[in-house]
Design an enzyme around this catalytic site. Structure first.
Site, mmCIF file in Angstrom:
data_model
loop_
_atom_site.group_PDB
_atom_site.id
_atom_site.type_symbol
_atom_site.label_atom_id
_atom_site.label_comp_id
_atom_site.label_asym_id
_atom_site.label_seq_id
_atom_site.Cartn_x
_atom_site.Cartn_y
_atom_site.Cartn_z
ATOM 1 N N GLY A 12 39.808 38.595 34.290
ATOM 2 C CA GLY A 12 39.440 39.924 34.143
ATOM 3 C C GLY A 12 38.250 40.037 33.217
ATOM 4 N N ARG A 77 38.772 36.203 39.677
ATOM 5 C CA ARG A 77 40.104 35.555 39.551
ATOM 6 C C ARG A 77 40.172 34.404 40.329
ATOM 7 N NH1 ARG A 77 43.161 38.118 36.074
ATOM 8 N NH2 ARG A 77 42.878 40.406 35.523
ATOM 9 N N ASP A 139 44.727 41.717 26.489
ATOM 10 C CA ASP A 139 46.408 41.609 26.429
ATOM 11 C C ASP A 139 46.737 40.870 25.077
ATOM 12 O OD1 ASP A 139 46.221 42.519 29.113
ATOM 13 O OD2 ASP A 139 46.417 40.646 30.240
ATOM 14 N N GLU A 234 52.432 48.683 31.056
ATOM 15 C CA GLU A 234 52.547 48.421 32.408
ATOM 16 C C GLU A 234 53.603 47.290 32.860
ATOM 17 O OE1 GLU A 234 49.044 46.571 34.557
ATOM 18 O OE2 GLU A 234 48.931 45.096 32.915
HETATM 19 O O1 F6P Z 1 44.404 40.459 31.835
HETATM 20 C C1 F6P Z 1 43.870 41.665 31.713
HETATM 21 C C2 F6P Z 1 44.303 42.732 32.474
HETATM 22 O O2 F6P Z 1 43.604 43.910 32.509
HETATM 23 C C3 F6P Z 1 45.924 43.014 32.466
HETATM 24 O O3 F6P Z 1 46.020 44.063 31.469
HETATM 25 C C4 F6P Z 1 46.108 43.573 33.791
HETATM 26 O O4 F6P Z 1 47.328 43.438 34.060
HETATM 27 C C5 F6P Z 1 45.218 42.844 34.639
HETATM 28 O O5 F6P Z 1 44.270 42.108 34.015
HETATM 29 C C6 F6P Z 1 44.541 43.632 35.813
HETATM 30 O O6 F6P Z 1 43.772 42.770 36.683
HETATM 31 P P1 F6P Z 1 43.029 43.405 37.803
HETATM 32 O O7 F6P Z 1 41.781 43.805 37.166
HETATM 33 O O8 F6P Z 1 42.531 41.838 38.496
HETATM 34 O O9 F6P Z 1 43.593 44.212 38.627
#
Ligand code: F6P
Length: 360
Positions: A12, A77, A139, A234
């Site tokens: 991310g 990712r 995070d 979350e």
């Molecule tokens: O690792 C960063 C983060 O923003 C987390 O806090 C969250 O769970 C995840 O990435 C969300 O990922 P994506 O943007 O791929 O949905």
């Protein structure tokens, strides 16, 4: 011969990626001389490394990016668990990454990313590549570093979101729940919950009892406070779910039609207390925009430290901040580990001493 330094951003995006890239590049130009070093930008994280999406970058590309959010390199990712799996496309991802490294004649590879990124970095290091990791994530859950870049900007944004909920909560006598990212860790929720004056903070490391959460809401009501603000991670789960494995928890939630922990908590509170409860999800806003001054500083320090490691040819490491010092850890020591909030953390007791409930 020019030293060739590959750089990629993976996972991310978050504020501070560009500031780190700039820090690395400028410090390398200082260390080795601009004519003796070539920064090779790899697009879209490991996907770009697998598919040889690389280009030699001009020094001018590292100017004017200190304040810019996101990543000029693009990101993607690329789950670690799939790295060693050859799929229908028949691509051997690890082999391809090593081939790209060689084709591009890289002397080393810098990987800016979170926990997943670091696992792949360690895999590449164990395959003989010269890798240096840089800890990025809102995070703040990377093992071995007190802080990651992106975290403090996200804390500022989440705090602002919680601040802004106070007026509506008080005006409408409502309960407002702010769902905060952070994946499996509660750092972002803990920090912004305290900074934003949340009345109840729910984090994955402290499973909550919904009855205790409702009692806290009612206690506030009885003392004349007509609203409550909840900061909810979350990844939060209750004491019953805590007994289950991650997969079982997800299955149970799917069966019950629970979309998020926060929406379920809001419904339960409303039903048990009779007070209107609403949910606000800032979501990706927490990762957006310009890095805070703190993150610009940290990213710059991390970038400069990475350049020093290159100078010393110290590879297989990831940059870290420990007790105020910028240092580095062996990738092998930190990859695959997660830094969670200790329920006995001083910040947790600070909040509890203020009367903040964690639902435990
Ligand atoms: O690792 C960063 C983060 O923003 C987390 O806090 C969250 O769970 C995840 O990435 C969300 O990922 P994506 O943007 O791929 O949905």
């Amino acid at each position: 011969m020019k030293r060739r330094i590959g750089i990629l951003t993976s996972g991310g995006d978050c504020p501070g990626l560009n500031a780190t890239i700039r820090g690395v590049a400028k410090a390398c130009f200082e260390c080795f001389g601009q004519n003796n070093v070539q920064i090779v930008g790899i697009s879209n994280g490991y996907y770009g490394l697998i598919n040889n999406m690389c280009r030699d970058m001009a020094p001018s590309e590292f100017s004017g990016i200190l304040t810019r959010g996101g990543t000029i390199l693009g990101t993607k990712r690329q789950p670690f668990k799939m790295m060693t799996v050859i799929g229908e496309d028949n691509v051997d991802k690890v082999k391809n990454m090593k081939d790209t490294y060689r084709k591009q004649k890289l002397d080393c590879l810098l990987t800016l990313g979170g926990n997943g990124t670091h696992k792949t970095s360690q895999l590449l290091a164990s395959e003989g590549l010269n890798v240096i990791g840089l800890p990025k994530t809102i995070d703040n859950d990377i093992y071995g570093t007190d802080v990651t870049f992106g975290f403090h900007t996200a804390v500022d944004i989440a705090t602002d979101a919680i601040d802004r909920l106070h007026t509506t909560a008080a005006s409408h006598s409502r309960i407002l729940l702010c769902e905060i990212m952070g994946n499996k860790a509660g750092w972002l929720t803990l920090y912004s919950g305290i900074a934003g004056g949340a009345d109840i903070i729910l984090i994955p490391e402290i499973p909550y009892d919904i009855d205790i959460v409702c009692e806290s809401v009612m206690k506030r009501n009885e003392s004349g406070k007509n609203f409550s603000i909840l900061a909810v991670a979350e990844g939060a789960y209750d004491i019953e779910e805590a007994k289950l494995k991650k997969k079982e928890r997800a299955k149970l939630r799917a069966e019950k039609g629970i979309v998020t922990a926060t929406s379920r908590i809001a419904a339960q509170i409303q039903q048990k207390t009779g007070i209107e409860a609403r949910v606000c999800v800032p979501g990706h806003m927490l990762r957006g925009g310009s890095p805070s001054a703190y993150d610009r500083m940290l990213a710059t320090q991390f970038g400069v430290h990475a350049a020093k490691l290159i100078l010393q040819e110290k590879y297989g490491r990831t940059v870290a901040k420990v007790g105020g010092e910028i240092t580095s850890n062996k990738l092998a020591d930190i990859a695959g580990k997660t830094k969670f909030v200790d329920p006995k953390d001083q910040l947790v007791s600070t909040a509890k001493n203020l009367g903040v409930s964690f639902g435990d």
